[in-house]
Design a protein around this motif. Structure first.
Motif, PDB file in Angstrom:
ATOM      1  N   ALA A  23       0.808  -1.218   0.000  1.00 43.28           N
ATOM      2  CA  ALA A  23       0.000   0.000   0.000  1.00 43.28           C
ATOM      3  C   ALA A  23       0.832   1.253   0.000  1.00 43.28           C
ATOM      4  N   ALA A  42      -6.813  -3.016  -4.594  1.00 40.25           N
ATOM      5  CA  ALA A  42      -6.200  -3.206  -5.903  1.00 40.25           C
ATOM      6  C   ALA A  42      -6.686  -2.182  -6.906  1.00 40.25           C
ATOM      7  N   ARG A  44      -6.899   0.846  -6.846  1.00 39.81           N
ATOM      8  CA  ARG A  44      -6.114   2.073  -6.905  1.00 39.81           C
ATOM      9  C   ARG A  44      -5.070   2.021  -8.012  1.00 39.81           C
ATOM     10  N   ASN A  49      -4.892  -5.756 -10.222  1.00 36.71           N
ATOM     11  CA  ASN A  49      -3.460  -5.530 -10.070  1.00 36.71           C
ATOM     12  C   ASN A  49      -2.836  -6.662  -9.256  1.00 36.71           C
ATOM     13  N   ALA A  52      -0.895  -5.524  -5.867  1.00 34.73           N
ATOM     14  CA  ALA A  52      -1.569  -4.831  -4.767  1.00 34.73           C
ATOM     15  C   ALA A  52      -1.995  -5.799  -3.675  1.00 34.73           C
ATOM     16  N   THR A 314       5.391   1.440  -3.720  1.00 37.12           N
ATOM     17  CA  THR A 314       3.982   1.413  -3.345  1.00 37.12           C
ATOM     18  C   THR A 314       3.110   1.042  -4.540  1.00 37.12           C
ATOM     19  N   THR A 315       1.939   0.475  -4.239  1.00 35.35           N
ATOM     20  CA  THR A 315       0.911   0.306  -5.265  1.00 35.35           C
ATOM     21  C   THR A 315      -0.175   1.375  -5.139  1.00 35.35           C
ATOM     22  N   ASP A 316      -0.044   2.230  -4.140  1.00 34.36           N
ATOM     23  CA  ASP A 316      -0.985   3.343  -3.976  1.00 34.36           C
ATOM     24  C   ASP A 316      -0.526   4.472  -4.884  1.00 34.36           C
ATOM     25  N   ASP A 337       0.755  -0.248 -12.239  1.00 40.85           N
ATOM     26  CA  ASP A 337       0.612  -1.223 -11.159  1.00 40.85           C
ATOM     27  C   ASP A 337       1.323  -0.780  -9.889  1.00 40.85           C
ATOM     28  N   ALA A 338       2.473  -0.123 -10.036  1.00 43.99           N
ATOM     29  CA  ALA A 338       3.232   0.260  -8.839  1.00 43.99           C
ATOM     30  C   ALA A 338       4.358   1.211  -9.200  1.00 43.99           C
TER      31      ALA A 338
END
Length: 368
Positions: A23, A42, A44, A49, A52, A314-316, A337-338
């Motif tokens: 996250a 996911a 986000r 994804n 995530a 991060t994946t956020d 994705d990240a």
């Protein structure tokens, strides 16, 4: 950049608990990378994804060049180096690991980074092509080199097995455009790896596509080497691995490349962006210093056109903390994705060895 020369220390492997959830991390102190928080949905980073919602593992041992300097450090210096040593990041594997050893090396890396938890996400980069970079512009792989490459990839795949992995395939991808007589041999070799590694049950493969400034704002050129490299088999592509381009530039370039690939019959690709080096992003060709691969590090937080750490892994990807425009946030939500750390600005020439003074300046000057 130059190939990585692995630095084997005398430090015994310490298999500790994995750190940092996918996250995102705040970087608000030395303990932040080792803390676990709730994972971001996911959605986000795009529906489905695969990166995530998973803890991102942190390798702690001699295969990571920042680990021994971190362990030797004390006090404030150790707290600063933690911002690199305890961040989840990609380990590069290449021809410096023998064909006979690669399976075991990968298994050892994964066991350490995951702490034995099969749900933890590990990150790796495959940099196995020989010849590559400027040498690839002069000669093609020999028959023996092609055979060795395939043997090494098979061993690497066995080492990964069922692990959850984010895999960057062949950093500095645009060198595929300079091979003698436009040969597709290197791209076909990458294609072999892409197909083999993407067939693993829990591995997400991202083929390196260069950066927004290489090939300079030309998604059609990037697509020209991604298509024969097997982009149809994998989750997507990776950007900015050895460059310092701003995240917003990479989001825009990556979005156009997604659209270009769709026009060529490969829709729905996603991408990851290296943010280890672009806290004050700039065009690679305008780097200050003796060589762009060893560009000047920022002297202060107010300095500009210099290298410092960017957005933590991060994946956020749409967090307000990143300061993205509404348009870039929308593009990132759809395609990214990240933000990952698969670049290594704390190493000499982004290769080897670890430079403690450089690393400390990277940490002290990051806006994140």
């Amino acid at each position: 950049m130059h190939p990585l020369r692995t630095r084997l220390g005398l430090l015994a492997l310490a298999v500790l608990a994995p750190a940092v959830l996918a996250a995102g991390v705040s970087g608000a102190g030395p303990a932040a990378p080792a803390a676990a928080t709730a994972a971001a949905p996911a959605a986000r980073a795009g529906a489905g994804n695969p990166l995530a919602g998973r803890t991102m593992g942190v390798y702690r041992g001699p295969m990571e060049q920042s680990w021994a300097p971190y362990q030797r450090a004390t006090g404030a210096k150790k707290e600063l180096l933690a911002k690199i040593a305890l961040r989840p990041k990609a380990k590069w594997f290449g021809a410096w690991v023998r064909d006979a050893d690669i399976e075991r090396k990968v298994e050892d890396y994964i066991a350490n980074a995951t702490g034995g938890d099969p749900n933890v996400l590990v990150q790796m980069a495959v940099f196995r092509m020989v010849p590559w970079e400027h040498d690839a512009c002069k000669r093609l792989p020999s028959k023996a080199q092609k055979k060795s490459y395939r043997r090494w990839i098979r061993g690497f795949a066995r080492g990964v097995g069922n692990a959850h992995a984010a895999l960057i395939l062949q950093p500095d991808g645009p060198f595929a455009l300079c091979v003698p007589k436009g040969s597709k041999v290197p791209s076909r070799m990458i294609r072999y790896a892409a197909k083999r590694l993407a067939a693993l049950p829990n591995t997400s493969v991202y083929i390196d596509a260069g950066a927004g400034d290489w090939p300079k704002d030309r998604p059609d050129e990037a697509a020209r080497f991604l298509m024969p490299a097997g982009i149809e088999y994998v989750r997507g592509f990776a950007l900015n691995s050895t460059h310092y381009s701003p995240t917003s530039v990479e989001i825009g370039f990556g979005t156009r490349l997604v659209e270009e690939l769709a026009r060529r019959g490969v829709p729905g690709r996603h991408f990851v962006i290296n943010t280890s080096s672009n806290g004050k992003g700039f065009d690679f060709g305008t780097a200050r210093g003796k060589h762009p691969d060893h560009a000047k590090v920022c002297r202060s937080r107010s300095d500009s056109h210099c290298v410092t750490l960017g957005i933590p892994p991060t994946t956020d990807v749409t967090s307000p903390r990143w300061g993205l425009s509404a348009a870039d946030s929308a593009r990132a939500a759809a395609h990214v994705d990240a933000y990952l750390w698969f670049g290594r600005p704390w190493l000499f020439m982004q290769a080897d060895p670890f430079l403690t003074k450089r690393a400390l300046r990277l940490v002290r000057t990051t806006p994140y």
